[in-house]
Design an enzyme around this catalytic site. Structure first.
Site, PDB file in Angstrom:
ATOM      1  N   ARG A 128      31.169  35.002  51.648  1.00  0.00           N
ATOM      2  CA  ARG A 128      31.802  34.684  50.365  1.00  0.00           C
ATOM      3  C   ARG A 128      32.294  35.954  49.674  1.00  0.00           C
ATOM      4  NH1 ARG A 128      31.122  30.750  52.488  1.00  0.00           N
ATOM      5  NH2 ARG A 128      33.261  30.222  52.673  1.00  0.00           N
ATOM      6  N   GLU A 160      35.373  36.921  51.417  1.00  0.00           N
ATOM      7  CA  GLU A 160      36.421  35.996  50.989  1.00  0.00           C
ATOM      8  C   GLU A 160      36.906  36.341  49.573  1.00  0.00           C
ATOM      9  OE1 GLU A 160      36.878  31.246  51.301  1.00  0.00           O
ATOM     10  OE2 GLU A 160      35.127  31.924  50.163  1.00  0.00           O
ATOM     11  N   SER A 209      33.445  54.418  42.669  1.00  0.00           N
ATOM     12  CA  SER A 209      32.409  54.991  43.520  1.00  0.00           C
ATOM     13  C   SER A 209      31.385  53.944  43.939  1.00  0.00           C
ATOM     14  CB  SER A 209      31.680  56.111  42.772  1.00  0.00           C
ATOM     15  OG  SER A 209      30.599  56.608  43.536  1.00  0.00           O
TER      16      SER A 209
END
Length: 146
Positions: free
Chosen positions: A87, A90, A113
């Protein structure tokens, strides 16, 4: 995907019934950071390793491995197959470029960072179903011109 020490740590954590939140209270470090030590993505100090191993009832000889800088970012395969981790992949596929544009509009040309960085996970109760709140806070690093 997991190392032998990761498996030992997770097995001991489960056997003791200890949560990462409880380990956070013991070590004085964030629960996500502690989990990253379990998965060998962060390095513990000798004191942190000793406290962690003692809490889990594991041999203190394992402290050497927990205090050695690990090889980071070694998830395989490149596209994760675990549904929860996927996920996040995605999310970056869908929102990565928009997020990059918004960050660069606000900060300029650079990156966030992952070294000077914190990651927090919170549970937000909602009558329509509990929600996961993930907060990433990283120092902005502008690209140098020369």
């Amino acid at each position: 995907m997991t190392s032998a020490i990761t498996e030992q740590l997770l097995k001991a954590k489960k056997a003791k019934g200890i949560t990462f939140t409880e380990l956070e209270q013991l070590l004085g470090r964030d629960e996500v950071w502690i989990a990253s030590v379990f998965y060998r993505q962060s390095t513990a100090s000798p004191e942190e390793a000793e406290k962690l191993l003692t809490a889990l009832g594991l041999d203190l000889a394992l402290a050497d491995e927990l205090t050695t800088p690990p090889v980071k970012g070694c998830l395989e395969p490149v596209i994760p197959t675990d549904p929860l981790i996927y996920r996040f992949y995605e999310i970056m596929q869908v929102y990565g470029l928009p997020l990059k544009d918004v960050i660069q509009e606000k900060f300029g040309d650079g990156i966030m960072s992952a070294i000077d960085f914190t990651l927090d996970v919170d549970k937000v109760e909602d009558p329509k179903g509990d929600r996961v709140k993930v907060t990433m806070c990283g120092k902005f690093l502008a690209y140098k011109k020369w």
